[in-house]
Design a protein around this motif. Structure first.
Motif, PDB file in Angstrom:
ATOM      1  N   GLU A 132       0.872  -0.745  -0.047  1.00 53.77           N
ATOM      2  CA  GLU A 132       0.009   0.017  -0.117  1.00 53.77           C
ATOM      3  C   GLU A 132       0.857   1.130   0.017  1.00 53.77           C
ATOM      4  O   GLU A 132       0.615   1.830  -0.658  1.00 53.77           O
ATOM      5  N   GLU A 133       1.985   0.762   0.738  1.00 51.96           N
ATOM      6  CA  GLU A 133       2.819   2.773   0.927  1.00 51.96           C
ATOM      7  C   GLU A 133       3.708   2.474  -0.866  1.00 51.96           C
ATOM      8  O   GLU A 133       3.938   3.765  -1.111  1.00 51.96           O
ATOM      9  N   LEU A 134       4.251   2.060  -1.282  1.00 52.72           N
ATOM     10  CA  LEU A 134       4.781   1.577  -2.248  1.00 52.72           C
ATOM     11  C   LEU A 134       4.096   1.765  -4.021  1.00 52.72           C
ATOM     12  O   LEU A 134       4.168   1.870  -5.144  1.00 52.72           O
ATOM     13  N   ALA A 135       2.783   1.716  -3.044  1.00 48.00           N
ATOM     14  CA  ALA A 135       1.868   2.149  -4.620  1.00 48.00           C
ATOM     15  C   ALA A 135       1.724   3.353  -5.048  1.00 48.00           C
ATOM     16  O   ALA A 135       1.876   4.065  -4.067  1.00 48.00           O
TER      17      ALA A 135
ATOM     18  N   LYS B 228       9.478   5.754   9.805  1.00 44.90           N
ATOM     19  CA  LYS B 228       8.157   4.836  10.729  1.00 44.90           C
ATOM     20  C   LYS B 228       7.827   5.180  12.133  1.00 44.90           C
ATOM     21  O   LYS B 228       9.497   5.159  12.602  1.00 44.90           O
ATOM     22  N   GLY B 229       7.032   5.973  12.594  1.00 40.77           N
ATOM     23  CA  GLY B 229       6.765   6.191  13.781  1.00 40.77           C
ATOM     24  C   GLY B 229       7.102   7.000  14.422  1.00 40.77           C
ATOM     25  O   GLY B 229       7.255   8.282  15.516  1.00 40.77           O
ATOM     26  N   LEU B 230       8.073   7.793  13.467  1.00 41.47           N
ATOM     27  CA  LEU B 230       8.457   9.683  13.432  1.00 41.47           C
ATOM     28  C   LEU B 230       6.782  10.769  13.471  1.00 41.47           C
ATOM     29  O   LEU B 230       6.060  10.181  12.857  1.00 41.47           O
TER      30      LEU B 230
ATOM     31  N   ALA C 179      16.957   7.473  -5.432  1.00 45.93           N
ATOM     32  CA  ALA C 179      15.692   7.407  -6.565  1.00 45.93           C
ATOM     33  C   ALA C 179      14.376   8.504  -5.927  1.00 45.93           C
ATOM     34  O   ALA C 179      13.912   8.526  -6.819  1.00 45.93           O
ATOM     35  N   GLY C 180      14.777   8.504  -4.783  1.00 49.24           N
ATOM     36  CA  GLY C 180      13.879   9.344  -4.103  1.00 49.24           C
ATOM     37  C   GLY C 180      12.488   9.180  -3.124  1.00 49.24           C
ATOM     38  O   GLY C 180      11.750   9.535  -3.317  1.00 49.24           O
ATOM     39  N   LEU C 181      13.002   7.896  -3.392  1.00 47.08           N
ATOM     40  CA  LEU C 181      12.169   6.667  -2.423  1.00 47.08           C
ATOM     41  C   LEU C 181      11.395   7.480  -1.465  1.00 47.08           C
ATOM     42  O   LEU C 181      10.037   7.620  -0.674  1.00 47.08           O
ATOM     43  N   ASP C 182      12.285   7.588  -0.365  1.00 48.97           N
ATOM     44  CA  ASP C 182      11.463   7.918   0.555  1.00 48.97           C
ATOM     45  C   ASP C 182      10.919   9.645   0.744  1.00 48.97           C
ATOM     46  O   ASP C 182      10.354  10.051   1.204  1.00 48.97           O
ATOM     47  N   VAL C 183      12.202  10.651  -0.091  1.00 45.12           N
ATOM     48  CA  VAL C 183      11.193  11.617  -0.325  1.00 45.12           C
ATOM     49  C   VAL C 183       9.715  11.977  -0.490  1.00 45.12           C
ATOM     50  O   VAL C 183       9.126  12.441  -0.548  1.00 45.12           O
TER      51      VAL C 183
ATOM     52  N   ALA D 240      18.556   8.565  11.475  1.00 46.58           N
ATOM     53  CA  ALA D 240      19.606   7.222  10.588  1.00 46.58           C
ATOM     54  C   ALA D 240      19.210   5.972  10.312  1.00 46.58           C
ATOM     55  O   ALA D 240      19.738   5.087  11.454  1.00 46.58           O
ATOM     56  N   ILE D 241      18.390   4.906   8.991  1.00 49.22           N
ATOM     57  CA  ILE D 241      19.294   3.637   8.662  1.00 49.22           C
ATOM     58  C   ILE D 241      20.688   3.224   8.762  1.00 49.22           C
ATOM     59  O   ILE D 241      20.837   4.080   7.280  1.00 49.22           O
TER      60      ILE D 241
END
Length: 243
Positions: free
Chosen positions: A40-43, A61-63, A78-82, A171-172
């Motif tokens: 669902e998040e990646l959709a 997550k959780g922030l 490639a900008g996924l988290d952004v 940071a992870i």
């Protein structure tokens, strides 16, 4: 790695490696985002972004994050988290992605347009010379990136510089475990590009505190799988700047 020339050689190799991955359209490094995020998040995220993204956890997550905050993703690839964060916080938010790979930045910009996420901004820049003004960012996130830099003190100093008073970094990153220990001097440039280089929790904490951060907290230590079948230990690392 013992001198500035060797450190620069590693950094140049890592940049070329990620430029090449972006050009080829797929990553063989690190962990797949499907191991971290739900379908669902990646959709709605363009496939090229998913193919190029690497993730050893979710830094957000959780922030508790808010649309009026300025948030910067260091080493955004490639900008996924952004894009995930910009979509979640809405069009009023300001989410910035910074990456040293020109090809990755171009992919991220095109993908954000394709996905209809106009509040995702991408800047070309090095983590050791972040293209952002002093005290201009509320939160810095990073997903399995700091481990690729032999000179981590420079990265931490730049993060500290751009954070507002009371801001923080999350940071992870990979951390040391006996299973994946290596002699520092025996590591290859490919090891750095694959983000398998790690420090102990104590070493990581000392480097952050010596930079000026007031408090460091390690959370969510996990064993995560690489795309090639190997496993590494990752953690979510918080570093807080005093108010």
């Amino acid at each position: 790695m013992k001198n500035v020339q060797e450190l620069n050689q590693v950094s140049d190799f890592v940049k070329r490696e990620y430029d090449s991955l972006a050009q080829n359209g797929a990553s063989t490094l690190c962990c797949s985002p499907s191991d971290t995020y739900t379908p669902e998040e990646l959709a709605g995220i363009p496939r090229i972004v998913l193919e190029l993204s690497s993730s050893c956890g979710s830094p957000t997550k959780g922030l508790e994050l808010y649309p009026d905050q300025t948030i910067l993703d260091l080493g955004c690839g490639a900008g996924l988290d952004v894009m995930l964060l910009a979509r979640k916080l809405g069009p009023e938010s300001h989410i910035i992605g910074v990456d040293a790979s020109n090809n990755m930045i171009n992919v991220a910009k095109s993908a954000a347009l394709e996905a209809g996420i106009p509040n995702a901004e991408f800047r070309l820049g090095d983590a050791r010379d972040i293209p952002a003004q002093d005290h201009s960012v509320d939160v810095v996130i990073s997903n399995c990136v700091v481990g690729m830099f032999p000179d981590k003190e420079k990265v931490f100093s730049e993060v500290y510089r751009i954070l507002k008073p009371g801001g923080y970094m999350v940071a992870i990153d990979t951390i040391f475990s006996k299973k994946n220990s290596e002699s520092f001097d025996e590591l290859t440039s490919q090891d750095w590009a694959a983000c398998i280089v790690m420090m102990s929790e104590e070493e990581y904490t000392m480097k952050l505190l010596s930079t000026g951060f007031e408090h460091v907290d390690f959370r969510d230590q996990l064993i995560v799988p690489y795309r090639d079948g190997n496993e590494i230990t990752s953690a979510k690392i918080f570093a807080f700047k005093s108010k």
